[in-house]
Design an enzyme around this catalytic site. Structure first.
Site, mmCIF file in Angstrom:
data_model
loop_
_atom_site.group_PDB
_atom_site.id
_atom_site.type_symbol
_atom_site.label_atom_id
_atom_site.label_comp_id
_atom_site.label_asym_id
_atom_site.label_seq_id
_atom_site.Cartn_x
_atom_site.Cartn_y
_atom_site.Cartn_z
ATOM 1 N N TRP A 40 0.806 -1.223 0.000
ATOM 2 C CA TRP A 40 0.000 0.000 0.000
ATOM 3 C C TRP A 40 0.843 1.278 0.000
ATOM 4 C CZ3 TRP A 40 -0.184 -4.150 3.268
ATOM 5 C CH2 TRP A 40 -1.254 -5.035 3.083
ATOM 6 N N ASP A 41 2.147 1.165 -0.083
ATOM 7 C CA ASP A 41 3.038 2.320 0.008
ATOM 8 C C ASP A 41 2.934 2.994 1.385
ATOM 9 O OD1 ASP A 41 4.892 4.224 -0.623
ATOM 10 O OD2 ASP A 41 3.587 5.411 -1.910
ATOM 11 N N TYR A 42 2.813 2.167 2.420
ATOM 12 C CA TYR A 42 2.758 2.703 3.779
ATOM 13 C C TYR A 42 4.172 2.791 4.368
ATOM 14 C CZ TYR A 42 -2.364 2.236 3.854
ATOM 15 O OH TYR A 42 -3.719 2.363 3.600
#
Lengths: 599, 632
Positions: free
Chosen positions: B305-307
């Site tokens: 999630w590109d966290y």
């Protein structure tokens, strides 16, 4: 800190041999026992840990064909990665290791899980710290301490509406949330099928926020769960993982042909499992071309990535005449029949009745099932292929009007169908739920929201209603003597009804604040088996002695809804039916069997 | 005695709430807090512009200016280092100013390579007193800056000239400086301690399965010699990234360096990087001298999630029941604040393993659970159902409800599939690089977060024509596709908005929150930003519904929290006790930077870089504003 030390077990075996030298007749037996015991589980001081749960998981299993949207295509056979669980005896010993590549998990109350590719020699488990210990407790002990500000009725409403899918006080649920976040959760759950009254949403949100925080800050208030007991060393649990994290294995059937049939309620699939080999074949339930996801009830789960419940495979019973399986498709006005020989489905359309629910067959090869929404019981006569519907009485004029209006309402598109807001007095409908056929052929039905029982005399059609003086009768079963056993969901009770004396007797469950979903009776052995869903257990009740035994499940957040019993050996089957499944440990639903170990 | 003095100095640098601002985050632990109290709740409405400095970037050709984003937070040098206010421009020009007048004392232009598709930025510089250099000699007091094109440069703090004893004529190449800045560049300032200067990188991690590795390097602060390096994706041969693009923190007492690591590449697909991806999406504590891992805490396993860890780990003392524990707070994009014992990495709040949905992408083994602190509560609601759709009118609300009904969404950590999936929060956060401020020793964190929903899906690359170049985050209502080279998929990302361009969730779309990290609860929250400039034409009045925001805020002993960050050109002062807006000032352009404050010659100044929002397609410029109370 854990380690394996083979010398300890050898020394232990030697000392046993020396001590037993004079007891020649017993020597051989003891030597055999010592040879068979392969894993010794101890605490850091070397004290044996009895009732440690050891689960063996195969590492080499054939790659399954899951090419149909993540599932096996229709008619394809795969092999499940079958796991086996045993418990250590009073000496902390267990025979579980087998040749081949396996992973072993050792779990004991109060100790950290241990994972290893070996299960021989000595294993020392490290104790949990106090935070880990309390965090490891199952939902029911946390739930028991939610007092809802002393409003017992509100807690019952909460438990009725919020605990029939998932564990309420799992770590997932008892996280800190603001009141607004709780309100958002509850409102979302109401769109999925919960019916928490609107007036109760804000108070429940405030109480959950306040009381979970109180428990978190005072964890000593949370009681320890029931200790695992010595009878566990005498059983083995086998699990067949099937489906995936989106599946829901609801009810199932133990068939005389040796297969177990499990229904994936959300994906309209029937799993035919061979317990001897671990092989399973999937059959897709057909639906009409114009059928919609969610059937005639409409799709409540539009946000879910996968959902194929056009029919809603719910409950199972087989014909004692030809073995064909009858299935209630809860989302259609129909009855499904599965021909166990040709493996084909037959759909018997109904002209009335809504929400086919729990199903049983009688000795006359009649098929009986509840119609939960329209408050009816249906009987399908196989010879005439005709349905007879029995109307169960409404509790008042308003309810009668609603029931009569249902067919007209269901002419509307599900999107446009009005849904009356729930309140505590009118949670919607009486909801006939569980059903069973007594040894005398009488039909017994429980109505979940009406808190009453119905008896139908099959030959005359005479209906007798009996008030149930408890809350939440979900499912019921008759024993060999004709007594009716019922679970009282919100009351955490097992209840017996004697149709002759007309007396109710209640029995407290052996675990606190369990919310029992269903039960079954082993008529041959005089045992009632009760489904747990908040305590990670199922429970057995000996009718003669009124004694309980508790069986911990091998995965956390194990939610059971159905129990089947093997007539031959008394083996007990259940499924992990947590919804959503991915919240259950391992994120995969399983069929589970408890088998007595040979002496 | 020397030990005592060193300890005192270290304590001062970590927790001494001075009235200066010697580090990017106020102190080496990034608390964003100042003991300055001259400006307070009662007089903040009297603030006026004390001076304005222009870096000169506004004179750049338009095509270059449009790629700039002024995001610098100045530092104030101690008197012995010249007492200058030092900051950097988006093109990495380092400038020293008179703190009282804003007059420029010196400047150094490293003349970076500007051939890049990426936004140019420089969030700050670092100061270090190199005690191996004789007092009075050149470069005893050093300014370190990392250029966008991966050069580490040492300058003398007093005259801005290069330190000739450092590397090659005052500079050393950084890991990846042989690659295009479209693969690897820089954003945050380096950190300096114990004779080392340590730097991370900004890796373009969503375009490539095998992006450049996120190697962190430590150099001798005197010579520039490489001392150690740390590869957070060691063992993952088909991946890269997990770089440290947010600022690092240091606790010299514990001899620990804290790295906020990002996702392994590519962001939204992980078949090429099976497993948890160890040190990615973590706080990694390294031994300052050796670079050895002492502990790590992973807050997202197998990120899809590109966290990234987006913000500087905030070091503070967690005081509870009479005990004081050296702690670290890590705000995250996914909307959790993790509070750790910074000696061991153990969470001070119970971590619950949150079961999460599986992936439907062939071969993708998403983690079955993700860690979630049992407190404080999540900073935003991560669900959005059709019933909760929001719109200005029934028409656009209906549009949003329809869109939501067609989306897949199982809440936080729903992996992207080939169907459109809700991302809430999206890659913008939750929290982002602005981080937060901890109020003195109270354990109260104030931070800004984003709440607007995104959507995303994976599309088989072979099935679509090559897309045009996209961005990092779909912040301005656009949708774009990014081929993830080395994977079968292109990721498509967009904001979830109606035809009016309005988010489909109820406002606020950006908010400010006060979180009690010790009691584990949210104290207050307030909308952050007005939407009056977000429509097709600006409105003459404010509508405080919150805006997407980037950049951080600072707190002061005057009971104030100052922040720009919004898409309305405002610099605001909030009351830390209740979130009430006490003052605001309209800047020429947005201020996507974290402000700072200091007291100089008896006068407290508040300074902020206003350079516009590259990411939000807002106007760019090159202002550095200083505010103060009227003299007398």
């Amino acid at each position: 800190m854990t380690y394996i030390d083979k010398t300890g077990i050898i020394a232990s075996a030697l000392s046993e041999v020396i001590m037993m030298r004079k007891l020649a007749p017993l020597f051989c037996l003891l030597a055999m026992t010592a040879q068979a015991v392969q894993l010794q589980v101890s605490d850091p001081e070397g004290n044996p840990i009895p009732q440690a749960m050891v689960t063996r998981t195969p590492l080499d299993t054939p790659t399954p064909d899951l090419s149909d949207d993540g599932y096996a295509p229709d008619g394809i056979t795969n092999t499940a990665a079958v796991t086996v669980t045993r418990f250590t005896n009073t000496q902390g010993q267990v025979d579980i290791a087998r040749e081949g590549k396996y992973s072993y998990r050792v779990r004991a109350q109060g100790f950290k899980d241990n994972y290893s590719n070996s299960a021989v020699g000595n294993l020392k488990l490290s104790p949990m710290n106090s935070q880990e210990l309390i965090a490891s407790y199952p939902s029911n002990v946390w739930l028991s301490q939610l007092a809802f500000g002393g409003d017992h009725a509100l807690k019952e409403v909460f438990q009725l509406n919020c605990s029939f899918c998932h564990q309420q006080a799992s770590p997932f649920m008892r996280n800190e949330r603001t009141v607004e976040q709780w309100v958002s959760v509850i409102e979302r759950m109401n769109t999925y099928g919960a019916r928490l009254p609107e007036d109760d949403i804000q108070p429940v949100a405030e109480l959950l926020q306040k009381e979970y925080r109180g428990l978190r800050e005072n964890p000593e208030q949370v009681p320890a769960p029931r200790r695992w007991e010595t009878h566990l060393a005498a059983i083995e649990m086998t699990e067949w993982p099937i489906g995936d994290g989106f599946s829901q294995m609801h009810d199932f059937l133990l068939h005389p042909n040796g297969f177990v049939y499990v229904g994936d309620n959300l994906f309209d699939r029937l799993y035919e499992i061979d317990p001897k080999t671990g092989e399973y074949t999937v059959y897709k339930v057909p639906h009409e071309e114009d059928a919609r996801v969610g059937g005639i009830l409409g799709n409540r789960f539009t946000l879910f990535p996968k959902m194929q419940n056009y029919m809603g495979v719910h409950s199972f019973a087989y014909s004692k005449k030809d073995g064909n399986i009858f299935i209630t498709p809860s989302l259609q006005q129909a009855l499904l029949e599965f021909d166990v020989t040709t493996k084909k489905f037959i759909t018997h359309e109904m002209s009335a009745g809504l929400y086919p629910h729990t199903i049983r067959t009688d000795e006359q090869d009649r098929i009986w099932f509840t119609l939960a929404l329209s408050s009816q019981v249906a009987m399908f006569d196989r010879e005439s292929a005709e349905f007879t519907l029995y109307d169960l009485p409404a509790r008042g004029i308003q309810e009668w009007l609603v029931l009569k209006a249902l067919p007209a309402l269901f002419l509307l598109d599900p999107e446009d169908r009005p849904l009356p807001s729930a309140d505590r007095d009118s949670t919607g409908l009486p909801m006939p739920y569980g059903i069973d056929v007594a040894p005398d052929g009488g039909i017994w039905v429980a109505r979940l929201y009406a808190n009453d029982l119905a008896h139908i005399e099959p030959d005359t059609g005479e209906i007798t209603m009996i008030d149930f003086p408890y809350s939440g009768p979900r499912r019921l079963r008759a024993d060999a003597n004709g007594n009716i056993w019922i679970v009282a969901f919100q009351n955490s009770l097992l209840v017996k009804y004697d149709p002759i004396s007309k007396d109710f007797t209640d029995y407290e469950l052996p675990v606190i604040n369990e919310l029992p979903y269903a039960l079954n009776v082993d008529r041959d052995r005089g045992t009632v088996w009760v489904n747990g869903n908040q305590s990670d257990t199922i429970m057995s009740f000996d009718i003669a002695t009124e004694g309980w035994k508790v069986f911990p499940m091998p995965r956390q957040r194990f939610f059971t809804r159905d129990i089947e019993i093997s007539e031959q050996d008394g083996a007990v089957y259940t499924t992990n039916s947590h919804f959503p499944t991915w919240q259950s440990e391992g994120a995969t639903p399983t069929l589970l069997r408890i088998t007595p170990l040979a002496d | 005695m020397r030990l005592l003095a060193a300890t005192a100095l270290a304590l001062y640098s970590l927790t001494g709430w001075a009235q200066g601002w010697p580090f990017y985050g106020g102190n080496s632990g990034g608390t964003h807090y100042s003991a300055a109290a001259q400006i307070d709740r009662n007089n903040v409405d009297q603030l006026e512009v004390a001076w304005i400095h222009r870096s000169g970037d506004s004179k750049l050709p338009d095509h270059l200016l449009q790629k700039t984003s002024g995001q610098s937070t100045p530092i104030l040098l101690p008197p012995e280092a010249g007492a200058s206010l030092v900051y950097c421009s988006a093109l990495n020009k380092v400038m020293a100013l008179d703190p009282g007048s804003g007059a420029q004392r010196w400047a150094h232009d490293p003349k970076i390579n500007v051939q890049t598709e990426r936004p140019l930025r420089c969030r700050g510089v670092s100061y270090y007193e190199e005690k191996r250099v004789t007092p009075g000699e050149h470069c005893r007091h050093r300014i370190f800056t990392i250029t966008y094109d991966r050069r580490l440069i040492a300058l003398d703090a007093l005259d801005g000239k290069r330190c000739k004893d450092f590397g090659n004529k005052g500079e050393v190449g950084q890991f990846g400086n042989d690659m295009s800045t479209d693969y690897i560049s820089n954003s945050s300032p380096p950190v300096a301690a114990a004779g080392l200067i340590i730097a991370g990188s900004a890796v373009i991690d969503f375009h490539y399965a095998k992006a450049p590795r996120g190697t962190v390097q430590a150099f001798d602060s005197l010579t520039g010699k490489l001392t150690w390096s740390f590869d957070p994706v060691a063992g993952l041969k088909n991946s890269g990234g997990a770089n440290v693009w947010a600022p690092m923190s240091i606790d010299e007492n514990l001899n620990l360096l804290y790295l906020p690591t990002s996702a392994a590449s590519p962001d939204y697909y992980g078949v090429n990087r099976p497993g948890d991806n160890g040190y990615a999406n973590s706080v990694v504590a390294l031994d300052l001298q050796s670079g050895e891992v002492r502990w790590h805490f992973q807050h997202v396993r197998h990120d899809l999630w590109d966290y990234d860890s987006p913000a500087q780990p905030i070091l503070f003392d967690w005081k509870k029941n009479g005990a004081s524990i050296p702690a670290l707070a890590q705000p995250t994009k996914q909307g959790f604040v993790f509070v750790l014992d910074r000696r061991t990495g153990e969470s001070l709040w119970e971590i619950t393993e949150q079961p999460v949905p599986p992936s439907q992408i062939p071969g993708e083994m998403a983690a079955t659970t993700q860690p979630k602190p049992i407190a404080p509560p999540p900073l935003l609601d991560t669900f959005l159902t059709p019933d909760q759709a929001w719109g200005l009118t029934p028409w656009d609300r209906g549009q949003c409800a329809k869109k939501l009904k067609e989306l897949d969404s199982l809440g936080l950590f729903t992996p992207l599939s080939e169907k459109l999936t809700l991302l809430l929060p999206g890659s913008l956060g939750g929290a982002n690089w602005g981080g937060g401020a901890v109020l003195a020793d109270s354990g109260i964190l104030i931070l800004n977060i984003n709440t607007a929903p995104f959507t995303g899906q994976l599309i088989a690359t072979a099935s679509i024509p090559p897309p045009e170049a996209g961005g990092d985050h779909p912040t301005s209502g656009q949708r774009f596709q990014v081929p993830m080279k080395g994977t079968p998929y292109t990721v498509e990302l967009g904001t979830l908005v109606s035809s009016l361009g309005i988010p489909c969730s109820a406002p606020p779309w950006g908010k400010l929150m006060a979180v009690d990290l010790v009691k584990g609860k949210i104290l207050w929250e307030a909308a952050l930003g007005s939407v009056h400039e977000m429509g097709p034409f600006p409105l003459p009045f404010h509508i405080e519904w919150g805006t997407p925001n980037l950049g951080g805020g600072i707190a002061t002993a005057g009971g104030l929290f100052f922040i720009g960050a919004t898409m309305d050109r405002q610099l605001r002062a909030f009351d830390v006790s209740n979130g009430e807006t006490l003052w605001r000032y309209t800047l020429p352009v947005d201020a996507a930077a974290t402000p700072m404050t200091y007291t100089y010659r008896g006068r407290q100044y508040l300074v902020i870089n206003a350079g516009g929002h590259f990411m939000f397609n807002r106007e760019q410029s090159d202002y550095l504003f200083a505010f103060a109370l009227p003299e007398n």
